[in-house]
Design a protein around this motif. Structure first.
Motif, PDB file in Angstrom:
ATOM      1  N   GLN A 194      -0.775   8.016   6.556  1.00  0.00           N
ATOM      2  CA  GLN A 194       0.137   6.871   6.673  1.00  0.00           C
ATOM      3  C   GLN A 194      -0.496   5.644   6.022  1.00  0.00           C
ATOM      4  O   GLN A 194      -1.621   5.273   6.343  1.00  0.00           O
ATOM      5  CB  GLN A 194       0.461   6.576   8.137  1.00  0.00           C
ATOM      6  CG  GLN A 194       1.599   5.571   8.311  1.00  0.00           C
ATOM      7  CD  GLN A 194       1.962   5.357   9.762  1.00  0.00           C
ATOM      8  OE1 GLN A 194       1.088   5.334  10.628  1.00  0.00           O
ATOM      9  NE2 GLN A 194       3.238   5.198  10.054  1.00  0.00           N
ATOM     10  N   VAL A 195       0.255   5.015   5.108  1.00  0.00           N
ATOM     11  CA  VAL A 195      -0.248   3.845   4.397  1.00  0.00           C
ATOM     12  C   VAL A 195       0.309   2.578   5.039  1.00  0.00           C
ATOM     13  O   VAL A 195       1.063   2.619   6.014  1.00  0.00           O
ATOM     14  CB  VAL A 195       0.100   3.925   2.900  1.00  0.00           C
ATOM     15  CG1 VAL A 195      -0.614   5.099   2.249  1.00  0.00           C
ATOM     16  CG2 VAL A 195       1.596   4.041   2.682  1.00  0.00           C
ATOM     17  N   ALA A 196      -0.050   1.434   4.460  1.00  0.00           N
ATOM     18  CA  ALA A 196       0.204   0.147   5.106  1.00  0.00           C
ATOM     19  C   ALA A 196       1.686  -0.149   5.311  1.00  0.00           C
ATOM     20  O   ALA A 196       2.062  -0.827   6.273  1.00  0.00           O
ATOM     21  CB  ALA A 196      -0.440  -0.971   4.286  1.00  0.00           C
ATOM     22  N   ASP A 197       2.566   0.347   4.432  1.00  0.00           N
ATOM     23  CA  ASP A 197       3.994   0.054   4.589  1.00  0.00           C
ATOM     24  C   ASP A 197       4.676   0.972   5.608  1.00  0.00           C
ATOM     25  O   ASP A 197       5.900   0.908   5.783  1.00  0.00           O
ATOM     26  CB  ASP A 197       4.702   0.135   3.239  1.00  0.00           C
ATOM     27  CG  ASP A 197       4.639   1.531   2.622  1.00  0.00           C
ATOM     28  OD1 ASP A 197       4.046   2.437   3.243  1.00  0.00           O
ATOM     29  OD2 ASP A 197       5.196   1.713   1.519  1.00  0.00           O
ATOM     30  N   GLY A 198       3.917   1.823   6.281  1.00  0.00           N
ATOM     31  CA  GLY A 198       4.473   2.709   7.291  1.00  0.00           C
ATOM     32  C   GLY A 198       4.896   4.070   6.774  1.00  0.00           C
ATOM     33  O   GLY A 198       5.207   4.955   7.571  1.00  0.00           O
TER      34      GLY A 198
END
Length: 769
Positions: free
Chosen positions: A553-557
């Motif tokens: 999971q990356v920062a933008d969800g």
């Protein structure tokens, strides 16, 4: 004096004339009434448009506005007849029922079920819901109630003037609140539901107050009153619009909607993890196990390019034994639940749009529905399509679909999807969310630190760990004779002592994907395991194409793919297992002492001969007396437990037979019908079918979980009989029981013999929740 007398006379004449005019014109609406009705319709329309993200099409708007109009007409009729307001409700009940049956095209039972459980069905179904059929009973009900309440409060005559004007807004305000609560977190239009509604409300209040202030409009006092009233109305409208705007705009956590508070009554944990059976898809030496699927066709996928990933299930929870699917594991979203789905899914994702058709092959039979990307719509074309449409569920957060009734060979389904460009890069910023898997991975903290030494950024550490696994590890499915020491599974012992702590880590996709996801969580990057397959050229997916990979999971969800080849190589280990550290230390281990040969009879000493004389039975096991003692122990050791098993089994079977007879012989025929349905549900539960039970669950909600084609018809029949106008004839109950018996036989006949035997002594049906 005469002038005063004349004025009083004319006033009395006017008063005496009013009733006569009212009696002749009460059936003709006044201009003021038409203006009020117009504002009511406009406000209710604006409120109901908020359901545009909940339903497909405009059918919901048509039936709900029909309800508003019918409600206003009923309220106007009661007022014209000078009946009490409760009469409008009395008239509204049969009108509601008649129109609801026409809208739903269903009998009385399912329609009344919608009044009690329709909101629950709506909230536990992923929007937008198919805007046709029985689901339209809820919008029709909302519109009718709003119309009745609006028509009655509009004509309120008692109380202060300002209060009467404000009360007229009660119906559209309540309707707007209900629409927001039943809607989704993403509103249809903030301007429409917020500003548009407030402007119409203020305008209506101003018109109503202006109408009452006209007699004094020419005087200075009248102008002052109008100014004061206008300021007060604006202030009141602002206060009334404040909660509406707040609900429409939402706070930092999103709009307050019931959908985010109500969880569907569904337990995904009841289904085993597909990753635990990964060795069914590996190549075995001849002769292969009949259950092996390496060469068998699982799916035929049309409409996707070669190399596309088909996901069977995203596994986002680790309990120390297996990676499994769960709910509420993603703290960044409220959509992390398996919800019922209509034909269209509100799933805004950017990427390439695909139209995909999947045919299930001989090698695939499970509850997990293989899909591609993020679904936008789904249609089942073959293989008990209606039952699958009614029962299948989808998790927006994990892009995982499940069909409780099962996916079988020969099934065909078609879906539209968006395939995003989702491969993770080392410079992607990870999500800051903390999941429970971070704590489940604590037993690998030492390896996480050692294998990511030198890297500081969390995503950098993940890629360094992946590189270490690929470089240091070896690949083995554990099926060759020399490799059977490499066990299946991904529990803590297998991933710790037998993999991470071993001299050389050895495993296949199951172990590598499982430990890679745990190590990523250990360095504060949310990760999960995905079980699926890579579509080869031609679109025919076989068991050999199945693999497991990791998603981060990356920062933008969003979740991005970490391919299997990033952390796993295909180099096989040496034929002989690696030596242990103790063997490598140089210590010489002496050979075991030789076992002396047995002595002969001539070598026996006197002591041994004396012992044989004292204890002759030790060497006379073959004598008849010894046989009787042996047989006694067999009887006690085997017969006793067998008798106990027979006693317990007979008790359970007897209790079920007694329960069945009691239900069938109930005093009232309707009670017999209820008992017949419960007998069908209990039999399905004993056969292992996940049928929910408990307070608040209707027969129609249970029917999709009963694996028999006639379950839904039986539920409707039972509802029609039980809620009918009179107690049914006993012959009707007997006929219903005959249908139940037939469906029980069909369910029993289609189950494997082992499950049929277990069902005889199963105790699930005695638990009522």
């Amino acid at each position: 004096m005469s002038t005063t007398t004349s004025s009083a006379t004319s006033t009395r004449s006017a008063r005496s004339a009013r009733p006569a005019r009212s009696a002749t014109s009460r059936w003709t609406p006044t201009r003021a009434a038409l203006v009020d009705v117009g504002f009511l319709l406009a406000l209710c329309t604006v409120a109901l448009l908020g359901l545009g993200t909940t339903f497909t099409g405009v059918g919901y708007l048509v039936v709900s506005l029909l309800g508003v109009v019918v409600g206003l007409l009923l309220a106007g009729l009661v007022r014209a007849l000078r009946w009490p307001g409760i009469a409008a409700v009395t008239l509204g009940v049969p009108v509601w029922l008649g129109v609801a049956v026409l809208i739903a095209q269903e009998p009385f039972g399912p329609v009344t079920d919608q009044v009690v459980g329709g909101w629950k069905d709506l909230l536990t179904t992923l929007p937008p819901v198919e805007g046709s059929g029985v689901v339209l009973v809820l919008p029709w009900t909302l519109g009718l109630v709003a119309g009745l309440l609006g028509g009655l409060t509009r004509a309120l005559r008692s109380g202060p003037v300002l209060l009467r004007s404000a009360v007229a807004l009660l119906a559209p305000l309540l309707l707007l609140g209900a629409v927001i609560l039943l809607g989704v977190t993403r509103p249809q239009s903030l301007w429409l539901q917020g500003v548009g509604f407030a402007v119409l409300a203020v305008g209506w209040l101003a018109v109503r107050e202006g109408r009452r202030l006209r007699p004094v409009e020419g005087s200075a006092t009248g102008r002052a009153r109008r100014t004061t009233a206008g300021l007060v109305l604006v202030a009141v409208a602002g206060v009334l619009a404040l909660p509406v705007t707040s609900a429409a705009l939402g706070d930092d956590d999103g709009r307050v909607v019931l959908r985010s508070k109500v969880r569907p009554p569904f337990d995904i944990g009841q289904y085993p993890s597909p990753l635990a059976s990964f060795r069914r898809y590996v190549e075995e030496p001849a002769p292969a196990d009949p259950q092996n699927l390496f060469t068998k066709t699982l799916l035929t996928v049309q409409g996707v390019p070669a190399g596309t990933r088909v996901r069977i299930a995203a596994l986002d929870s680790y309990d120390g034994i297996v990676w499994g699917a769960a709910e509420d594991t993603d703290p960044t979203t409220t959509d992390d639940a398996f919800q019922r789905v209509s034909s269209t899914i509100d799933n805004p994702v950017e990427g390439a749009r695909l139209d995909v058709t999947v045919t299930v092959g001989e090698g695939y039979a499970a509850v997990w529905l293989p899909t591609v990307g993020d679904l936008q719509s789904m249609d089942f074309e073959r293989g008990d399509a209606d039952a699958k449409r009614d029962s299948w569920r989808y998790n927006l957060a994990s892009a995982t679909a499940v069909v409780p009734t099962g996916v079988r060979p020969g099934d065909v389904y078609r879906f539209t999807t968006v395939q995003p460009d989702d491969e993770v890069e080392v410079d992607d910023a990870p999500s800051s969310a903390v999941t429970d898997n971070r704590y489940a991975a604590a037993f690998l903290d030492t390896q996480a630190r050692q294998w990511s030494a030198g890297a500081t950024d969390p995503m950098d550490r993940v890629f360094k760990i992946a590189d270490h696994l690929k470089t240091a590890g070896k690949y083995s499915d554990g099926v060759l004779q020399a490799e059977k020491i490499y066990h299946p599974g991904h529990h803590q012992k297998r991933l710790g002592d037998e993999f991470a702590n071993a001299p050389i880590p050895v495993g296949n996709d199951e172990q590598y994907a499982a430990i890679m996801a745990l190590l990523a969580n250990s360095v504060d990057v949310p990760a999960r395991v995905v079980m699926g397959a890579v579509v080869p050229a031609g679109g025919v997916v076989r068991g050999k194409d199945v693999s497991a990979w990791v998603e981060l999971q990356v920062a933008d969800g969003s979740w991005r793919t970490l391919p299997t080849e990033t952390f796993m190589d295909l180099d096989r280990p040496a034929e002989q297992p690696p030596v242990t550290e103790q063997q490598m230390s140089g210590t010489v281990v002496p050979p075991p002492a030789p076992i002396p040969p047995p002595s002969t009879l001539a070598e026996q000493n006197d002591t041994e001969l004396d012992d044989r004389k004292v204890n002759p039975a030790d060497d006379d096991d073959d004598q008849p007396g010894a046989l009787s003692g042996w047989w006694r122990w067999v009887v006690l050791g085997v017969g006793g437990p067998l008798l106990l098993v027979l006693l317990v089994t007979g008790t359970i079977v007897g209790l079920k037979a007694w329960r069945r007879r009691r239900r069938r012989a109930a005093a009232r025929a309707s009670s017999r019908v209820v008992g017949g349905w419960r007998e069908l549900v209990d039999h399905a539960r004993d056969l292992g079918q996940p049928v929910p039970v408990g307070a608040g669950l209707t027969r129609r909600q249970q029917a999709p979980h009963v694996a028999t084609p006639a379950a839904l018809d039986l539920a409707r029949t039972a509802d029609g009989i039980v809620f009918g106008p009179s107690d049914p004839d006993p012959a009707v109950a007997d006929e219903f029981w005959a249908m139940v018996d037939e469906e029980r036989r069909l369910m029993t006949g289609s189950a494997p013999w082992k499950r049929r035997v277990r069902a005889m002594v199963a105790l699930r049906s005695f638990r009522r929740s």
